[in-house]
Design a protein around this motif. Structure first.
Motif, short mmCIF file in Angstrom:
data_model
loop_
_atom_site.label_atom_id
_atom_site.label_comp_id
_atom_site.label_asym_id
_atom_site.label_seq_id
_atom_site.Cartn_x
_atom_site.Cartn_y
_atom_site.Cartn_z
N LEU A 21 53.50 58.23 4.23
CA LEU A 21 55.00 58.00 4.89
C LEU A 21 55.46 56.76 4.58
O LEU A 21 54.65 55.68 4.46
CB LEU A 21 54.79 58.23 6.29
N ILE A 22 56.52 56.48 4.55
CA ILE A 22 57.18 55.13 4.42
C ILE A 22 57.52 54.65 6.00
O ILE A 22 58.32 54.98 6.62
CB ILE A 22 58.76 55.29 3.54
N LEU A 23 56.73 53.63 6.29
CA LEU A 23 56.70 53.03 7.67
C LEU A 23 57.14 51.62 7.67
O LEU A 23 57.13 50.87 6.64
CB LEU A 23 55.18 53.14 8.26
N SER A 24 57.81 51.47 8.87
CA SER A 24 58.25 49.81 8.95
C SER A 24 57.16 49.31 9.62
O SER A 24 55.89 49.92 9.97
CB SER A 24 59.43 50.02 9.94
N ASP A 25 57.38 48.03 9.78
CA ASP A 25 56.15 47.09 10.13
C ASP A 25 55.94 47.20 11.58
O ASP A 25 54.81 46.54 12.02
CB ASP A 25 56.61 45.46 9.82
N ILE B 116 53.17 65.34 14.65
CA ILE B 116 53.89 64.27 15.28
C ILE B 116 54.31 63.22 13.84
O ILE B 116 55.50 62.91 13.76
CB ILE B 116 53.04 63.37 16.18
N CYS B 117 53.60 63.03 12.94
CA CYS B 117 53.89 62.35 11.72
C CYS B 117 54.61 63.02 11.04
O CYS B 117 55.84 62.29 10.71
CB CYS B 117 52.50 62.28 10.92
N ASN B 118 54.84 64.52 11.00
CA ASN B 118 55.97 64.95 10.18
C ASN B 118 57.39 64.93 10.79
O ASN B 118 58.17 64.96 10.50
CB ASN B 118 55.34 66.50 9.98
N GLU B 119 57.13 65.11 12.27
CA GLU B 119 58.44 65.26 13.24
C GLU B 119 59.13 63.88 13.29
O GLU B 119 60.16 63.78 13.20
CB GLU B 119 58.01 65.73 14.54
N SER B 120 58.17 62.77 13.17
CA SER B 120 58.70 61.41 12.98
C SER B 120 59.58 61.24 11.84
O SER B 120 60.41 60.64 11.68
CB SER B 120 57.84 60.34 13.24
N ALA B 121 59.18 61.52 10.63
CA ALA B 121 59.64 61.59 9.49
C ALA B 121 61.00 62.15 9.39
O ALA B 121 61.92 61.79 9.13
CB ALA B 121 59.02 62.04 8.22
N LEU B 122 61.00 63.73 10.27
CA LEU B 122 62.24 64.32 10.37
C LEU B 122 63.28 63.58 11.06
O LEU B 122 64.44 63.62 10.61
CB LEU B 122 62.24 65.78 10.78
N ILE B 123 62.90 62.84 12.09
CA ILE B 123 63.63 62.20 13.06
C ILE B 123 64.33 61.11 12.32
O ILE B 123 65.62 60.87 12.47
CB ILE B 123 63.13 61.93 14.22
N ALA B 124 63.56 60.43 11.68
CA ALA B 124 64.09 59.17 10.94
C ALA B 124 65.07 59.76 9.63
O ALA B 124 66.13 59.02 9.53
CB ALA B 124 63.01 58.46 10.29
N ALA B 125 64.71 60.81 9.17
CA ALA B 125 65.63 61.10 8.23
C ALA B 125 67.11 61.57 8.98
O ALA B 125 68.28 61.59 8.20
CB ALA B 125 65.03 62.53 7.38
N ARG B 126 66.86 62.30 9.88
CA ARG B 126 68.11 62.57 10.71
C ARG B 126 69.09 61.34 11.09
O ARG B 126 70.34 61.60 11.07
CB ARG B 126 67.70 63.44 12.01
N ASP C 222 69.27 58.84 9.24
CA ASP C 222 69.65 58.16 8.16
C ASP C 222 69.12 56.98 7.87
O ASP C 222 69.44 56.03 7.34
CB ASP C 222 71.18 57.78 7.96
N ARG C 223 67.58 56.64 8.16
CA ARG C 223 66.99 55.24 7.99
C ARG C 223 66.27 55.53 6.65
O ARG C 223 65.85 56.64 6.04
CB ARG C 223 66.13 55.16 9.30
N ASN C 224 65.88 54.45 6.12
CA ASN C 224 65.24 54.33 4.82
C ASN C 224 63.49 54.39 5.12
O ASN C 224 62.83 54.18 4.13
CB ASN C 224 65.44 53.09 4.28
N GLU C 225 63.01 54.05 6.47
CA GLU C 225 61.77 53.97 6.88
C GLU C 225 61.53 54.51 8.32
O GLU C 225 62.52 54.46 8.98
CB GLU C 225 61.30 52.54 6.66
N ILE C 226 60.44 54.90 8.61
CA ILE C 226 60.14 55.38 9.93
C ILE C 226 59.66 54.18 10.85
O ILE C 226 58.56 53.44 10.63
CB ILE C 226 59.11 56.38 10.02
N ASN C 227 60.11 54.08 12.01
CA ASN C 227 59.91 52.99 12.75
C ASN C 227 59.08 53.46 14.07
O ASN C 227 59.02 54.87 14.18
CB ASN C 227 61.21 52.24 13.09
N HIS C 228 58.69 52.68 15.04
CA HIS C 228 58.06 52.88 15.92
C HIS C 228 58.57 53.75 17.18
O HIS C 228 57.99 54.95 17.33
CB HIS C 228 57.42 51.68 16.86
N GLU C 229 60.19 53.70 17.09
CA GLU C 229 60.71 54.42 18.04
C GLU C 229 60.53 56.07 17.76
O GLU C 229 60.80 56.69 18.40
CB GLU C 229 62.23 53.95 18.14
N ASP C 230 60.81 56.18 16.45
CA ASP C 230 60.69 57.60 15.84
C ASP C 230 59.55 58.45 16.27
O ASP C 230 59.58 59.61 16.60
CB ASP C 230 60.94 57.62 14.27
#
Length: 649
Positions: free
Chosen positions: A379-383, A405-415, A417-425
């Protein structure tokens, strides 16, 4: 390419089936079209008077068949027994009408009178014997049966030549459905892909070593184990371990489910077991993996009807025989997985069949961190993503839950329109999985929203002020799933629970209803889930764990699962009454205790509820500003502030 060929065979099958259906429809249409029409006697004599009837056949003195004439031309003469009537040429028409008669003599006299009156040459025949001969049957239905036989011969030849397609299971119904993986297959899962589960991995790694170098273990006189049973909750990684064994072993690996043995036909399950073990012996050394073995391994004799045939029991008996019938050095090991070990037959669990039982428990804190690392590497993660915090936030989660959880966070971040997955996701993903989908558009009345806020603030207040209640993470009054609001906690991971800890948990659960009663002088249905959990907790204290003084050190829990607790209670009616009284007493005491805590802190309760109404979501830091620092037990304090480091060997 294989799938394309299979689809082509499938398409050809449906083409042939359509052609056969057309022939079948034509046959039945022809049969229904050629059947005579029923009329009454008056209609018949009216037709007869017009000279349109060539002949009638009286069958069994009660049914009359009517054959009409067909006017073709005015050629005079007779040809092949055909008739000339009044200078006109007629040929027989197929059977047209039929009707029933009562008295044959009366009908015959009336018929003769009509012939004389209208000068008719209509013939009458009498048939009292069965006229439907084998020859006539063949002429009527022979073409249909010939087409049917040709169709099935052609279909079976195609199935035999292609080795598959619809219907091929007719010939292989007793064959094993196990999928074979060998060293040439591209099985990518290895033990490196299995995070956590160190004890279970060590056990199954040894099984692989048994097969790779059996002399290492047999030179001292030992025997290779015949089976290993993986037991654990759903999603803990039992099947993943088996896939890793297939990837590491580099020996033939047969994989199938327990339900693959089950069939409606008698004897098929046992036949499939025999075929599976015959193939395994041919491929020795190898591994057989049976997933969800409880489908055929249930305790025998519990639900069978006297005198009936139980196909599942026959299949289990054959499996027991095959496992116990192995030669000592065949090097075939059976792996099986189940989450219902309590219902398995004792004969299946004994040494000599499943020599080893491997427990696959939900991952601990460090194991959850390792599982997160495995699923986060792609996954592409933020710092700001903190893996340690995520591991602490997910107590009791299985490996499958963490992957979700990891997959759902990626879907939420894509929803978003983010370029990376952050802690809030990740936090949103955890909330989504635990609580359900957030319902922002749900309409809630202001007075209801206020009651919900005080309810959740009541939970938070009581849990914050109790020593053994779970630490608070956040409170929200945003509806999710079926809940209108919720308080999120970080449960302490412990192996044992004391009486005081269970009482504090009940008291915190009752804090919501207590707050409603104190503030609004009334209670609502919003505490349904709280009351359900409280009742089960109190019942377990009295009936299962022996934590009640009046009942004493007695547990009515049946770990074997053989007795139904609700239909066959293992105690008398007098004891049942005492149990009910003690459960009610525990809940009442903790309810009064929670009300006392809230009354002593009513001002802070209102401050917390008002802030919740304003922000809708508040966190641990917001509660700390109102109530001050909370005193935790030492174990929880260490868990929150200091991540547990693995102990080096």
């Amino acid at each position: 390419m294989t799938n394309k060929k299979a689809r082509n065979r499938n398409n050809f099958f449906w083409i042939y089936a359509a052609i056969f259906s057309i022939f079948l429809g034509i046959f039945f249409f022809k049969s229904s079209f050629s059947r005579p029409k029923k009329i009454d006697q008056d209609t018949f004599f009216e037709i007869l008077s017009r000279g349109e009837v060539q002949k009638i056949v009286v069958k069994h003195k009660e049914i009359v068949y009517v054959y009409l004439k067909r006017n073709l031309s005015s050629i005079n003469g007779i040809k092949n027994g055909q008739h000339i009537i009044n200078g006109r040429y007629f040929i027989s028409q197929p059977l047209q009408y039929e009707f029933e008669i009562g008295d044959l003599q009366f009908f015959q006299k009336k018929f003769e009178k009509f012939k004389e009156k209208y000068n008719l040459d209509t013939l009458i025949e009498f048939k009292n014997q069965q006229e439907y001969t084998l020859t006539k049957f063949f002429l009527d239905y022979g073409i249909f049966f010939i087409l049917l036989i040709i169709f099935w011969i052609f279909l079976f030849k195609r199935i035999g030549s292609t080795g598959g397609g619809p219907g091929s299971q007719i010939f292989n119904i007793g064959k094993s459905r196990a999928k074979l993986f060998n060293e040439n297959d591209d099985v990518k899962t290895t033990f490196k892909d299995v995070a956590g589960l160190e004890g279970a991995k060590e056990e199954v790694q040894e099984i692989v070593e048994f097969l790779k170098s059996p002399q290492k273990y047999t030179k001292l006189g030992g025997k290779i184990p015949k089976g290993a049973l993986l037991i654990g909750q759903p999603g803990t990684g039992k099947t993943l371990l088996a896939k890793a064994v297939a990837g590491e072993a580099k020996v033939p690996f047969f994989s199938l489910s327990g339900s693959d043995f089950v069939e409606m036909f008698v004897g098929v399950g046992a036949s499939r077991v025999r075929d599976l073990f015959e193939k395994a012996k041919e491929k020795s050394p190898c591994i057989i993996f049976i997933d969800e073995i409880d489908a055929i391994g249930r305790t025998r004799g519990k639900s069978s009807i006297a005198g009936s045939n139980d196909e599942r029991e026959n299949t289990l008996n054959q499996l027991l025989t095959e496992m116990d019938g192995f030669d000592t050095y065949t090097n075939v090991i059976v792996l099986a997985a189940t989450n219902r070990s309590d219902i398995l037959d004792n004969a299946l669990l004994r040494p000599g069949r499943f020599d080893r039982t491997i427990l696959v428990d939900p991952p601990e804190l460090n194991e959850r961190k390792e599982i997160f690392d495995v699923h986060l590497k792609n996954l592409i993660l933020s710092d700001d993503v903190d893996v340690d915090f995520l591991a602490k936030q997910t107590p009791g989660f299985s490996g499958a839950d963490i992957a979700n959880i990891c997959n759902e966070s990626a879907l939420i971040a894509a929803r978003k329109d983010r370029n990376e997955i952050n802690h809030e996701d990740f936090l949103d993903a955890i909330d989504r999985i635990i609580g359900g989908l957030e319902k922002k558009n749900k309409v809630i009345k202001p007075e209801e929203k206020k009651r919900i806020a005080y309810h959740e603030a009541g939970h938070a207040t009581v849990s914050w002020l109790l020593k053994y209640a779970s630490p608070l993470v956040k409170i929200t009054i945003v509806p999710r799933g079926r809940s209108l609001g919720s308080a999120w906690y970080l449960p302490e991971e412990r192996q044992l629970t004391t009486l005081d800890q269970m009482k504090d948990e009940i008291c915190a659960l009752l804090g919501g209803r207590s707050a409603e009663e104190i503030i609004f002088r009334s209670i609502s249905t919003g505490a349904l889930n709280d009351l359900e959990r409280v009742t089960k907790q109190a019942q377990s204290m009295v009936v299962i764990f022996g934590l009640n003084k009046k009942i004493g050190n007695i547990s009515y829990y049946d770990s074997t699962g053989q007795n139904d607790f609700f239909f066959s209670k293992p105690y008398s009616e007098k004891t049942a009454q005492i149990i009910d009284e003690e459960i009610s007493k525990i809940i009442s005491e903790q309810y009064e205790r929670s009300k006392k805590i809230l009354k002593n802190n009513e001002i802070k309760l209102s401050m917390l509820a008002n802030e919740l109404l304003e922000k809708e979501v508040i966190f641990r830091e917001d509660v700390k500003k109102i109530f001050g620092e909370r005193t935790f037990p030492d174990e929880v304090e260490n868990m929150l502030n200091n991540p547990i480091e693995p102990i080096s060997s």
